[in-house]
Each structure stands twice: as C-alpha cells, then as structure tokens.
Scaffold this motif. Structure first.
Motif, PDB file in Angstrom:
ATOM      1  N   ARG A   1      -3.402  41.070 -55.638  1.00 32.71           N
ATOM      2  CA  ARG A   1      -2.809  40.575 -56.894  1.00 32.71           C
ATOM      3  C   ARG A   1      -1.332  40.932 -56.911  1.00 32.71           C
ATOM      4  O   ARG A   1      -0.961  42.058 -56.583  1.00 32.71           O
ATOM      5  CB  ARG A   1      -3.443  41.290 -58.096  1.00 32.71           C
ATOM      6  CG  ARG A   1      -4.804  40.763 -58.474  1.00 32.71           C
ATOM      7  CD  ARG A   1      -5.360  41.569 -59.638  1.00 32.71           C
ATOM      8  NE  ARG A   1      -4.579  41.400 -60.841  1.00 32.71           N
ATOM      9  CZ  ARG A   1      -4.670  42.218 -61.897  1.00 32.71           C
ATOM     10  NH1 ARG A   1      -5.474  43.255 -61.873  1.00 32.71           N
ATOM     11  NH2 ARG A   1      -3.945  42.002 -62.970  1.00 32.71           N
TER      12      ARG A   1
ATOM     13  N   PHE B   1       2.410  41.175 -59.071  1.00 30.26           N
ATOM     14  CA  PHE B   1       2.818  41.494 -60.440  1.00 30.26           C
ATOM     15  C   PHE B   1       2.972  40.169 -61.182  1.00 30.26           C
ATOM     16  O   PHE B   1       3.594  39.233 -60.657  1.00 30.26           O
ATOM     17  CB  PHE B   1       4.132  42.273 -60.439  1.00 30.26           C
ATOM     18  CG  PHE B   1       4.413  42.896 -61.762  1.00 30.26           C
ATOM     19  CD1 PHE B   1       3.861  44.119 -62.082  1.00 30.26           C
ATOM     20  CD2 PHE B   1       5.198  42.242 -62.701  1.00 30.26           C
ATOM     21  CE1 PHE B   1       4.093  44.700 -63.326  1.00 30.26           C
ATOM     22  CE2 PHE B   1       5.433  42.808 -63.940  1.00 30.26           C
ATOM     23  CZ  PHE B   1       4.888  44.040 -64.257  1.00 30.26           C
TER      24      PHE B   1
ATOM     25  N   ILE C   1       3.535  50.386 -57.667  1.00 31.96           N
ATOM     26  CA  ILE C   1       2.851  50.159 -58.936  1.00 31.96           C
ATOM     27  C   ILE C   1       1.364  50.144 -58.645  1.00 31.96           C
ATOM     28  O   ILE C   1       0.883  49.326 -57.852  1.00 31.96           O
ATOM     29  CB  ILE C   1       3.263  48.814 -59.580  1.00 31.96           C
ATOM     30  CG1 ILE C   1       4.764  48.792 -59.845  1.00 31.96           C
ATOM     31  CG2 ILE C   1       2.483  48.572 -60.859  1.00 31.96           C
ATOM     32  CD1 ILE C   1       5.254  47.492 -60.463  1.00 31.96           C
ATOM     33  N   GLY C   2       0.629  51.058 -59.268  1.00 33.57           N
ATOM     34  CA  GLY C   2      -0.823  51.065 -59.105  1.00 33.57           C
ATOM     35  C   GLY C   2      -1.324  52.305 -58.389  1.00 33.57           C
ATOM     36  O   GLY C   2      -0.990  52.537 -57.235  1.00 33.57           O
TER      37      GLY C   2
ATOM     38  N   GLY D   1      -2.398  51.822 -53.216  1.00 31.15           N
ATOM     39  CA  GLY D   1      -1.149  52.430 -53.668  1.00 31.15           C
ATOM     40  C   GLY D   1      -1.056  53.885 -53.228  1.00 31.15           C
ATOM     41  O   GLY D   1      -0.018  54.335 -52.730  1.00 31.15           O
TER      42      GLY D   1
ATOM     43  N   GLU E   1       1.345  54.422 -62.653  1.00 30.47           N
ATOM     44  CA  GLU E   1      -0.001  53.936 -62.984  1.00 30.47           C
ATOM     45  C   GLU E   1      -0.058  53.716 -64.492  1.00 30.47           C
ATOM     46  O   GLU E   1       0.344  54.585 -65.271  1.00 30.47           O
ATOM     47  CB  GLU E   1      -1.041  54.984 -62.519  1.00 30.47           C
ATOM     48  CG  GLU E   1      -2.433  54.827 -63.073  1.00 30.47           C
ATOM     49  CD  GLU E   1      -3.077  53.484 -62.758  1.00 30.47           C
ATOM     50  OE1 GLU E   1      -3.168  53.116 -61.582  1.00 30.47           O
ATOM     51  OE2 GLU E   1      -3.486  52.797 -63.714  1.00 30.47           O
TER      52      GLU E   1
ATOM     53  N   VAL F   1       3.473  46.464 -54.885  1.00 32.76           N
ATOM     54  CA  VAL F   1       2.561  46.213 -55.998  1.00 32.76           C
ATOM     55  C   VAL F   1       1.136  46.386 -55.474  1.00 32.76           C
ATOM     56  O   VAL F   1       0.683  45.623 -54.621  1.00 32.76           O
ATOM     57  CB  VAL F   1       2.780  44.786 -56.563  1.00 32.76           C
ATOM     58  CG1 VAL F   1       1.823  44.509 -57.706  1.00 32.76           C
ATOM     59  CG2 VAL F   1       4.230  44.613 -57.013  1.00 32.76           C
TER      60      VAL F   1
ATOM     61  N   ILE G   1      -2.023  46.515 -57.282  1.00 35.80           N
ATOM     62  CA  ILE G   1      -2.812  46.456 -58.525  1.00 35.80           C
ATOM     63  C   ILE G   1      -4.118  45.694 -58.313  1.00 35.80           C
ATOM     64  O   ILE G   1      -4.603  45.023 -59.186  1.00 35.80           O
ATOM     65  CB  ILE G   1      -1.983  45.862 -59.688  1.00 35.80           C
ATOM     66  CG1 ILE G   1      -1.399  44.485 -59.309  1.00 35.80           C
ATOM     67  CG2 ILE G   1      -0.867  46.813 -60.082  1.00 35.80           C
ATOM     68  CD1 ILE G   1      -0.716  43.773 -60.486  1.00 35.80           C
TER      69      ILE G   1
END
Ligand SMILES: Cc1cc2nc3c(=O)[nH]c(=O)nc-3n(C[C@H](O)[C@H](O)[C@H](O)COP(=O)(O)OP(=O)(O)OC[C@H]3O[C@@H](n4cnc5c(N)ncnc54)[C@H](O)[C@@H]3O)c2cc1C
Length: 407
Positions: free
Chosen positions: A110, A112, A146-147, A152, A170, A232, A234
C-alpha cells in the motif's frame, strides 16, 4: 493432455508448479508472472546488514523449470480471466485455455494515500523496489519510515545496521498492533530505541511531499521531518482485480473454501491473495501474508487441483528478524484471554495465549537467533492438537513442552 495454468510466479505459484510435478501430474503447466525475474524469496528483501541490495534468492534455478517441463512466462501480465470457458488473456492479447487455473497473485504494497512511490518515496514488495531503496540505506542518510509493522521495523533495523539515521512513525499507540501481543511489541520497541531508532508512536501524518533533494513529512501538531528517503510500510493489499472482474467471490482477498476452491469450479486461489476459513479457529475467515502459508497452500492447491480434496489444517506461522532478534508467532491470539509467560535463556521469552476454556490458541516468542524456535514448534503441535495444557507447566521452562504434547 490436461493444461494447468498458474497466474502469479511468486512463492506460492512457483511452489505449486513443482508440487504438481512431485505429485505426478504429467500434463502441461504454464506459470505466468508479471515480474521480469524468475520466482524469488521476498523475506530477504527487508532483512540483514549487508551493505548492498540483496541478490535475488531464487526459489529454483531456471534449468529446474525446464527439467520439470514447467513453462515459465516472465514479464507477462494476465489481464483477464473468462471463467465460462476457463481461458485467460495476456497483456499482448494472446489467450490461453486451461483445464484448471490457480490464482497466486499475491499482494501489493500500500502506498501513502494520494502519493506515488518513486524517487524519494518508496514502498517495498519486489526485488526492483529493494534495489531502488537499499542504495540509500547507508551512513549519512536520514531515512524516515511510516509504519511500525514487520516490514517497517525490519527495514529500520537494516538501515541502522548500515549506519543510517532512522526515524519511524507509527499512527497507533504502539508498533505491531496487528497480531502481536503488547509484551513482545515492547521488547521490539526497546531494542529499536537502544539501537538509536527515533521511534514515535501515536503520531498522525498530515502530509508527505517529495522535493528534489528531500522527502518532507508533516505530522499533526506541527512537527516537520525531512528525510533523504521515505519508506512507506503500511501494509499490503491482496491482488484481487483479475478475480473480481471475472466475477469470483471476494472477501478480504479472493474467497476460497477449505480446499482452496474459489466460487467458480476449477479455479483455485492460494497464498497472500486469498482468504479462507480456518477450521482450527471455528471456521473464521482469515487472510495470511506469510511465507510458510504461501508454501503450504501451494502444496494444498496442487493436491486439490489433482482431485485429492484435502482441507486446510496448518497452524498459521510467521517469523521476523530484526538485528539479532527473531520473533516467531504460531496460531492466532485474537480471542485469547490469558497470556502465560515462559522465560528462556538469554532474555528470550514465549507467551502462550489461552482462551477462556484454557485451550492454547497461539504462542509468540522473541529472542536471539533460534532461541524460541524449538518451543514455538512444539507449541504449534499443541495448538494443532487443540490442547488445554497445564498453565503452571507452560510457565516453567524446566518442564519440556514435549511432555505436555504426550499428555
Ligand atoms: C519485504 C518482505 C519481507 C517479508 N518477510 C517475511 C518474513 O520474514 N516472514 C514471513 O513469514 N513472510 C514474510 N513476507 C511475506 C511473504 O514473502 C509472502 O507471504 C509471500 O511472498 C507470498 O507469496 P505469494 O506467492 O502468495 O505472493 P507473491 O510473493 O506476492 O507473488 C505473487 C506474484 O504474482 C504476480 N502477479 C500478480 N498479478 C499478476 C497478474 N495479473 N499476472 C501475472 N502475474 C501477476 C506478482 O507480480 C508476484 O510476482 C515478506 C514479504 C515481503 C514483501
């Protein structure tokens, strides 16, 4: 001669092709994959301290596909399925008909929302993604992630081991919120902080932006982070578009039954792309993104394409490596009400997750190297046996889990 087609040349698709041969299938097998590389293992892409992008770890050498008469079509995307006549269409317009079809289309990272992944903002799913981002994981670079999920955190460890500065953001109050108990998440968090990761939980991201020389991340509350590379991490979404357009049932993935059959006879799905009922947990429908699940379902799909009619019985299992720590989880802990801790040598520990009746639902452990592997393996067997082990014995590392299995 019967013709079986497998869409998706990843872990599951490749293993299914070989499994069909091991089980004696003598018809034609066509294995089709979008990526230009022969099927390879994804787990090494996020792990390890080497100073460069990991070389692809191929599932099998190209000669083996030839020896096994598996037609491997790489760099080839299947664009449509016609379930009525069991035919597939390729991106170049060619069509292939088949007797049985296996969808092993996996999942995609996925991104962002609203932001493409290129340049200084990256995701990680493929070897090409790894090649693009690993060059930046080095001393002097500032990496934002991010995540706080597995990918991550593994990348944070890899980047730190290579000397990069790492900030990990997070949104939830803690890392590994999905499927990992708090005590283990705390151990992981502590280790990352000791290693110098700036780990910030419970932070909302307002926007990300790519500039020529930086990625800019704006957090709610006003903090602005600038990084040489933003990764990213996520989560991933199952690749269901082909199946959905063909009218196959979708339910958090391509919906299959306990024999991996989709809603259309003769079409199967397996691996990260499918959701399935798990009898061991009351028939609850789950979708797993795990290496071993992809392999086990590959074998099961092959067996059932050959008419065996075998049902899913495997216990879910997952591992992650971060620094010298390995985390392993067997089973599903969601309905657990009790967590019993067993301390092992060298700071390693295992949590056993029991339901209200004392049935063992899951076990999760963390420790250096292989310290938790043996007990997790035995716990897996207890879970499969739907055992109600003695709680005091579970907590006492002097009591061998093997003895509980015999009981
Ligand atoms: C970086 C990373 C680290 C991981 N680490 C771990 C770990 O430590 N432990 C663990 O248990 N699991 C781990 N996993 C998960 C594990 O790798 C996956 O569960 C496994 O790869 C799933 O296999 P799959 O064959 O179902 O899907 P995939 O491996 O995703 O393969 C699917 C393939 O299908 C192709 N495809 C999709 N649509 C089409 C189409 N229309 N036409 C042709 N081809 C198509 C895709 O391009 C892809 O190559 C990791 C995954 C990643 C990405």
């Amino acid at each position: 001669m019967a013709h079986f087609v497998i869409v998706g040349a990843g872990e599951c698709g490749a293993r299914a092709a070989f499994s069909l041969r091991e089980k004696g299938f003598e018809g034609e097998i066509t294995l089709i994959g979008t990526e230009p590389l022969a099927p390879y293992e994804r787990p090494p892409l996020s792990k390890g301290g080497a100073n460069e992008a990991p070389e692809p770890k191929f599932i099998a050498a190209l000669e083996r596909y030839r020896e096994q008469s598996i037609e491997l079509k790489l760099d080839t995307t299947v664009t449509a399925i016609d379930p009525a006549v069991r035919a597939i269409r390729l991106a170049d317009g060619q069509t292939l008909s088949c007797d049985k079809l296996l969808l092993a289309t996996g999942a995609s990272a996925r991104g962002f929302p609203g932001v493409g992944a290129s340049g200084r903002i990256r995701v990680l799913r493929t070897h090409a993604d790894a090649t693009a981002l690993h060059a930046a994981l080095r001393a002097g670079q500032r990496i934002a992630i991010i995540g706080g999920g597995f990918i991550g955190l593994e990348l944070a460890a890899t980047a730190r081991m290579r000397g990069a500065d790492v900030i990990l953001i997070e949104g939830l109050p803690r890392v590994l919120k999905r499927g990992v108990p708090e005590e283990i998440a705390e151990a992981v968090t502590l280790r990352h902080r000791q290693e110098g990761v700036d780990l910030r939980c419970g932070r909302t991201i307002e926007s990300v932006e790519e500039r020529a020389d930086k990625a800019i991340i704006r957090l709610a509350g006003g903090d602005v982070i600038s990084a040489d590379l933003l990764i990213v991490g996520i989560g991933a979404l199952p690749n269901v578009a082909l199946a959905a357009e063909a009218g196959l049932a979708i339910d958090n993935g391509i919906a299959v039954n306990e024999r991996l059959e989709t809603s259309v006879s003769g079409i199967y799905a397996a691996g990260d792309c499918c959701s399935f009922p798990l009898a061991l947990y009351g028939g609850r429908r789950v979708r797993l993104e795990s290496w071993r699940n992809a392999q086990e379902q590959a074998n099961l799909a092959a067996a059932n394409m050959l008419g065996e009619g075998t049902e899913i019985s495997a216990v879910p299992w997952f591992w992650s490596d971060q620094y010298d720590l390995t985390l392993q989880i067997a089973g599903l802990a969601d309905d657990a009400v009790t967590h019993i801790r067993r301390d092992l040598d060298d700071g390693a520990f295992i949590l056993f997750h029991l339901d209200t009746d004392g049935r063992l639902l899951a076990a999760s452990g963390i420790g250096r190297g292989n310290t938790v592997a043996r007990d997790i393996r035995l716990a897996e067997m207890l879970i499969a046996a739907r055992a109600h082990p003695d709680r005091t014995a579970l907590a006492a590392s002097s009591v061998k889990l093997k003895s509980l299995l015999a009981a």
